[in-house]
Design a protein around this motif. Structure first.
Motif, short mmCIF file in Angstrom:
data_model
loop_
_atom_site.label_atom_id
_atom_site.label_comp_id
_atom_site.label_asym_id
_atom_site.label_seq_id
_atom_site.Cartn_x
_atom_site.Cartn_y
_atom_site.Cartn_z
N GLY A 25 11.49 26.99 27.18
CA GLY A 25 12.87 26.53 27.32
C GLY A 25 13.03 25.06 27.01
O GLY A 25 12.06 24.34 26.70
N ILE A 26 14.25 24.60 27.11
CA ILE A 26 14.56 23.20 26.78
C ILE A 26 13.84 22.23 27.72
O ILE A 26 13.36 21.19 27.28
N LEU A 27 13.71 22.58 28.99
CA LEU A 27 13.00 21.72 29.93
C LEU A 27 11.52 21.62 29.56
O LEU A 27 10.92 20.55 29.63
N GLY A 28 10.95 22.73 29.13
CA GLY A 28 9.56 22.72 28.67
C GLY A 28 9.37 21.82 27.46
O GLY A 28 8.39 21.08 27.36
N TRP A 29 10.32 21.87 26.50
CA TRP A 29 10.24 21.01 25.32
C TRP A 29 10.36 19.53 25.71
O TRP A 29 9.68 18.68 25.13
N ILE A 30 11.22 19.23 26.67
CA ILE A 30 11.39 17.84 27.10
C ILE A 30 10.11 17.32 27.76
O ILE A 30 9.63 16.23 27.44
N ILE A 31 9.55 18.10 28.66
CA ILE A 31 8.31 17.68 29.33
C ILE A 31 7.17 17.58 28.34
O ILE A 31 6.42 16.59 28.33
N LEU A 32 7.04 18.58 27.48
CA LEU A 32 6.00 18.55 26.44
C LEU A 32 6.18 17.33 25.53
O LEU A 32 5.22 16.64 25.20
N GLY A 33 7.42 17.06 25.15
CA GLY A 33 7.69 15.93 24.28
C GLY A 33 7.35 14.60 24.91
O GLY A 33 6.76 13.73 24.28
N ILE B 28 5.19 13.96 27.38
CA ILE B 28 3.75 13.81 27.57
C ILE B 28 3.02 13.68 26.23
O ILE B 28 2.17 12.80 26.06
N ALA B 29 3.37 14.52 25.26
CA ALA B 29 2.72 14.44 23.95
C ALA B 29 3.04 13.12 23.26
O ALA B 29 2.16 12.51 22.65
N GLY B 30 4.28 12.66 23.36
CA GLY B 30 4.64 11.37 22.78
C GLY B 30 3.89 10.21 23.41
O GLY B 30 3.43 9.29 22.73
N ALA B 31 3.76 10.24 24.74
CA ALA B 31 3.03 9.18 25.44
C ALA B 31 1.55 9.18 25.06
O ALA B 31 0.96 8.12 24.85
N ILE B 32 0.96 10.36 24.98
CA ILE B 32 -0.46 10.45 24.59
C ILE B 32 -0.64 9.97 23.15
O ILE B 32 -1.59 9.24 22.84
N ALA B 33 0.26 10.35 22.26
CA ALA B 33 0.17 9.91 20.86
C ALA B 33 0.31 8.40 20.75
O ALA B 33 -0.39 7.76 19.96
N LYS B 34 1.22 7.82 21.54
CA LYS B 34 1.36 6.36 21.53
C LYS B 34 0.09 5.68 22.03
O LYS B 34 -0.32 4.66 21.49
N GLY C 83 7.72 12.82 20.69
CA GLY C 83 6.97 13.98 21.16
C GLY C 83 7.56 15.30 20.73
O GLY C 83 6.84 16.20 20.29
N VAL C 84 8.87 15.45 20.84
CA VAL C 84 9.51 16.71 20.45
C VAL C 84 9.41 16.91 18.94
O VAL C 84 9.06 18.00 18.47
N LEU C 85 9.71 15.87 18.17
CA LEU C 85 9.58 15.99 16.71
C LEU C 85 8.13 16.21 16.30
O LEU C 85 7.84 16.96 15.37
N GLY C 86 7.22 15.56 17.01
CA GLY C 86 5.80 15.76 16.74
C GLY C 86 5.36 17.18 17.05
O GLY C 86 4.55 17.76 16.33
N TRP D 178 1.66 26.26 28.65
CA TRP D 178 0.33 25.99 29.20
C TRP D 178 -0.80 26.24 28.21
O TRP D 178 -1.96 26.10 28.56
N SER D 179 -0.48 26.57 26.99
CA SER D 179 -1.50 26.84 25.99
C SER D 179 -2.10 25.53 25.46
O SER D 179 -1.39 24.61 25.08
N LEU D 180 -3.42 25.47 25.43
CA LEU D 180 -4.11 24.30 24.89
C LEU D 180 -3.75 24.10 23.42
O LEU D 180 -3.59 22.97 22.95
N GLN D 181 -3.60 25.19 22.70
CA GLN D 181 -3.22 25.13 21.29
C GLN D 181 -1.88 24.42 21.11
O GLN D 181 -1.72 23.58 20.23
N THR D 182 -0.91 24.73 21.97
CA THR D 182 0.40 24.09 21.91
C THR D 182 0.28 22.59 22.13
O THR D 182 0.87 21.79 21.40
N TRP D 183 -0.49 22.21 23.13
CA TRP D 183 -0.64 20.79 23.44
C TRP D 183 -1.35 20.04 22.32
O TRP D 183 -0.95 18.92 21.96
#
Length: 85
Positions: free
Chosen positions: A2-10, A12-18, A35-38, A58-63
């Motif tokens: 869902g949208i909340l999952g995309w926001i949280i994923l974005g 965290i992924a954006g912060a890790i990429a930075k 993060g979301v665009l990434g 929760w998939s490692l592949q997704t992260w």
């Protein structure tokens, strides 16, 4: 996912990429967008090149795809902005 999952994923992924690239453009909103665009870029590349699309939250592949796509996005952004400066 869902949208909340995309926001949280974005976020965290954006912060890790930075943290990985050392590039820090903008604040929280920019981190979310990166993060979301990434994640979208990583999911697209994963599907096109390796037949490995984004799965559930929760998939490692997704992260890994989301973080990898965010890193690629930041590297390209850094290369584009460095040329203009």
């Amino acid at each position: 996912m869902g949208i909340l999952g995309w926001i949280i994923l974005g976020l965290i992924a954006g912060a890790i990429a930075k943290a990985i690239t050392g590039r820090h453009p903008g604040g929280l909103l920019v981190t979310l967008v990166v993060g979301v665009l990434g994640a979208l870029l990583g999911g697209w590349l994963g599907s096109a090149l390796f037949n490995a699309p984004l799965r559930n939250f929760w998939s490692l592949q997704t992260w890994l795809l989301a973080i990898g796509g965010s890193v690629i996005l930041l590297l390209v952004w850094g290369a584009v902005t460095r040329r203009r400066a």
